[in-house]
Design a protein around this motif. Sequence first.
Motif, PDB file in Angstrom:
ATOM      1  N   PRO A   1      -8.636 -36.580  -7.460  1.00 32.97           N
ATOM      2  CA  PRO A   1      -8.412 -36.605  -8.914  1.00 32.97           C
ATOM      3  C   PRO A   1      -9.324 -37.595  -9.649  1.00 32.97           C
ATOM      4  CG  PRO A   1      -6.316 -36.467  -7.782  1.00 32.97           C
ATOM      5  CD  PRO A   1      -7.374 -36.701  -6.721  1.00 32.97           C
ATOM      6  N   LEU A   2      -9.538 -38.773  -9.069  1.00 36.53           N
ATOM      7  CA  LEU A   2     -10.410 -39.757  -9.708  1.00 36.53           C
ATOM      8  C   LEU A   2     -11.858 -39.270  -9.746  1.00 36.53           C
ATOM      9  CD1 LEU A   2     -10.543 -42.503 -11.091  1.00 36.53           C
ATOM     10  CD2 LEU A   2     -10.885 -43.541  -8.842  1.00 36.53           C
ATOM     11  N   GLU A   3     -12.312 -38.627  -8.687  1.00 31.53           N
ATOM     12  CA  GLU A   3     -13.663 -38.063  -8.679  1.00 31.53           C
ATOM     13  C   GLU A   3     -13.806 -36.988  -9.748  1.00 31.53           C
ATOM     14  OE1 GLU A   3     -15.023 -38.600  -4.011  1.00 31.53           O
ATOM     15  OE2 GLU A   3     -13.816 -36.853  -4.576  1.00 31.53           O
ATOM     16  N   THR A   4     -12.769 -36.204  -9.950  1.00 27.79           N
ATOM     17  CA  THR A   4     -12.804 -35.162 -10.985  1.00 27.79           C
ATOM     18  C   THR A   4     -12.942 -35.776 -12.367  1.00 27.79           C
ATOM     19  OG1 THR A   4     -11.502 -33.670  -9.608  1.00 27.79           O
ATOM     20  CG2 THR A   4     -11.546 -33.203 -11.971  1.00 27.79           C
ATOM     21  N   ILE A   5     -12.184 -36.826 -12.627  1.00 25.35           N
ATOM     22  CA  ILE A   5     -12.304 -37.525 -13.920  1.00 25.35           C
ATOM     23  C   ILE A   5     -13.709 -38.081 -14.071  1.00 25.35           C
ATOM     24  CG2 ILE A   5     -11.504 -39.491 -15.299  1.00 25.35           C
ATOM     25  CD1 ILE A   5      -8.730 -39.069 -13.900  1.00 25.35           C
ATOM     26  N   ALA A   6     -14.220 -38.681 -13.000  1.00 29.08           N
ATOM     27  CA  ALA A   6     -15.573 -39.255 -13.042  1.00 29.08           C
ATOM     28  C   ALA A   6     -16.612 -38.180 -13.330  1.00 29.08           C
ATOM     29  CB  ALA A   6     -15.890 -39.969 -11.731  1.00 29.08           C
ATOM     30  N   THR A   7     -16.514 -37.041 -12.657  1.00 31.97           N
ATOM     31  CA  THR A   7     -17.529 -36.002 -12.876  1.00 31.97           C
ATOM     32  C   THR A   7     -17.389 -35.359 -14.244  1.00 31.97           C
ATOM     33  OG1 THR A   7     -16.230 -34.381 -11.610  1.00 31.97           O
ATOM     34  CG2 THR A   7     -17.993 -35.531 -10.451  1.00 31.97           C
TER      35      THR A   7
ATOM     36  N   ARG B   1     -32.907 -49.788 -20.489  1.00 32.57           N
ATOM     37  CA  ARG B   1     -32.085 -48.815 -19.768  1.00 32.57           C
ATOM     38  C   ARG B   1     -30.614 -49.210 -19.824  1.00 32.57           C
ATOM     39  NH1 ARG B   1     -33.824 -45.746 -15.661  1.00 32.57           N
ATOM     40  NH2 ARG B   1     -31.992 -44.616 -16.347  1.00 32.57           N
ATOM     41  N   THR B   2     -29.775 -48.232 -20.076  1.00 32.68           N
ATOM     42  CA  THR B   2     -28.344 -48.426 -19.934  1.00 32.68           C
ATOM     43  C   THR B   2     -28.014 -48.224 -18.465  1.00 32.68           C
ATOM     44  OG1 THR B   2     -27.891 -47.624 -22.158  1.00 32.68           O
ATOM     45  CG2 THR B   2     -26.080 -47.504 -20.579  1.00 32.68           C
ATOM     46  N   ASN B   3     -27.185 -49.075 -17.925  1.00 35.58           N
ATOM     47  CA  ASN B   3     -26.767 -48.926 -16.544  1.00 35.58           C
ATOM     48  C   ASN B   3     -25.739 -47.795 -16.479  1.00 35.58           C
ATOM     49  OD1 ASN B   3     -25.326 -49.145 -14.087  1.00 35.58           O
ATOM     50  ND2 ASN B   3     -25.878 -51.291 -13.905  1.00 35.58           N
ATOM     51  N   PRO B   4     -26.100 -46.658 -15.881  1.00 33.06           N
ATOM     52  CA  PRO B   4     -25.174 -45.524 -15.868  1.00 33.06           C
ATOM     53  C   PRO B   4     -23.881 -45.832 -15.119  1.00 33.06           C
ATOM     54  CG  PRO B   4     -27.027 -45.109 -14.396  1.00 33.06           C
ATOM     55  CD  PRO B   4     -27.325 -46.368 -15.138  1.00 33.06           C
ATOM     56  N   PHE B   5     -23.952 -46.669 -14.098  1.00 24.06           N
ATOM     57  CA  PHE B   5     -22.769 -46.989 -13.311  1.00 24.06           C
ATOM     58  C   PHE B   5     -21.797 -47.857 -14.112  1.00 24.06           C
ATOM     59  CE2 PHE B   5     -26.243 -46.196 -10.332  1.00 24.06           C
ATOM     60  CZ  PHE B   5     -25.710 -45.133  -9.629  1.00 24.06           C
ATOM     61  N   LEU B   6     -22.321 -48.794 -14.860  1.00 26.92           N
ATOM     62  CA  LEU B   6     -21.480 -49.618 -15.723  1.00 26.92           C
ATOM     63  C   LEU B   6     -20.862 -48.755 -16.819  1.00 26.92           C
ATOM     64  CD1 LEU B   6     -20.332 -52.278 -16.742  1.00 26.92           C
ATOM     65  CD2 LEU B   6     -22.507 -52.666 -17.932  1.00 26.92           C
ATOM     66  N   HIS B   7     -21.677 -47.932 -17.443  1.00 25.49           N
ATOM     67  CA  HIS B   7     -21.189 -47.094 -18.532  1.00 25.49           C
ATOM     68  C   HIS B   7     -20.086 -46.150 -18.045  1.00 25.49           C
ATOM     69  CE1 HIS B   7     -21.614 -45.237 -22.508  1.00 25.49           C
ATOM     70  NE2 HIS B   7     -21.319 -44.103 -21.878  1.00 25.49           N
ATOM     71  N   LEU B   8     -20.313 -45.496 -16.935  1.00 28.92           N
ATOM     72  CA  LEU B   8     -19.324 -44.560 -16.397  1.00 28.92           C
ATOM     73  C   LEU B   8     -18.071 -45.292 -15.924  1.00 28.92           C
ATOM     74  CD1 LEU B   8     -21.794 -42.218 -14.505  1.00 28.92           C
ATOM     75  CD2 LEU B   8     -20.472 -41.638 -16.568  1.00 28.92           C
TER      76      LEU B   8
ATOM     77  N   LEU C   1     -14.122 -44.678 -17.084  1.00 29.35           N
ATOM     78  CA  LEU C   1     -12.949 -44.545 -16.208  1.00 29.35           C
ATOM     79  C   LEU C   1     -11.865 -45.563 -16.572  1.00 29.35           C
ATOM     80  CD1 LEU C   1     -14.326 -43.880 -12.613  1.00 29.35           C
ATOM     81  CD2 LEU C   1     -13.284 -42.272 -14.203  1.00 29.35           C
ATOM     82  N   ALA C   2     -12.267 -46.789 -16.838  1.00 20.95           N
ATOM     83  CA  ALA C   2     -11.295 -47.825 -17.191  1.00 20.95           C
ATOM     84  C   ALA C   2     -10.551 -47.447 -18.469  1.00 20.95           C
ATOM     85  CB  ALA C   2     -11.993 -49.175 -17.357  1.00 20.95           C
ATOM     86  N   ILE C   3     -11.282 -46.981 -19.455  1.00 25.65           N
ATOM     87  CA  ILE C   3     -10.658 -46.616 -20.725  1.00 25.65           C
ATOM     88  C   ILE C   3      -9.776 -45.377 -20.561  1.00 25.65           C
ATOM     89  CG2 ILE C   3     -11.128 -45.807 -23.083  1.00 25.65           C
ATOM     90  CD1 ILE C   3     -13.659 -47.709 -22.938  1.00 25.65           C
ATOM     91  N   ALA C   4     -10.201 -44.421 -19.745  1.00 24.87           N
ATOM     92  CA  ALA C   4      -9.368 -43.238 -19.479  1.00 24.87           C
ATOM     93  C   ALA C   4      -8.024 -43.659 -18.894  1.00 24.87           C
ATOM     94  CB  ALA C   4     -10.098 -42.275 -18.541  1.00 24.87           C
TER      95      ALA C   4
END
Length: 143
Positions: free
Chosen positions: A28-34, A63-70, A74-77
């Motif tokens: 489920p967490l991977e689904t939210i991430a994708t 560059r925006t760090n995609p890992f930080l942004h994503l 997830l944290a806000i979700a």
Amino acid sequence: MFNPSRDQVRQFFVEAWRKHKAGEVQTPLETIATDWIAEHPEYHADLERPDALTAEFSVESGRTNPFLHLSMHLAIAEQLQIDHPRGIRSAYERMAARTDHHHAIHEIMECLGQVVWESQRLGTPLDSDAYIELIRQRAGHAN
């Protein structure tokens, strides 16, 4: 993932995206991430890079760090799901009604970034009261 390392966070997003593209079963967490990755096509190539786990994404390079942004997505979700801090969900709904859901999340992300920066700068715990107050101000109702 309660306190993952940088490598664990990167591996999680890279693997979630790989599974998504391969049509494999996801948690489920991977689904939210994708779902969030799909809303950020500008990060797809970064997640597919052979050096994704070690690549640097510095502010100085623009560059925006995609890992930080994503990770912030997830944290806000999760915060919205459990309405913590209390009132975040109603403030989000108010913002989303005047813009769209993704823009509203990015507005909340600005608030989260501000309180995280302040916490790090002062060496103090994150101030949840200041965080929700910033969000409420952006939503157009202070309380």
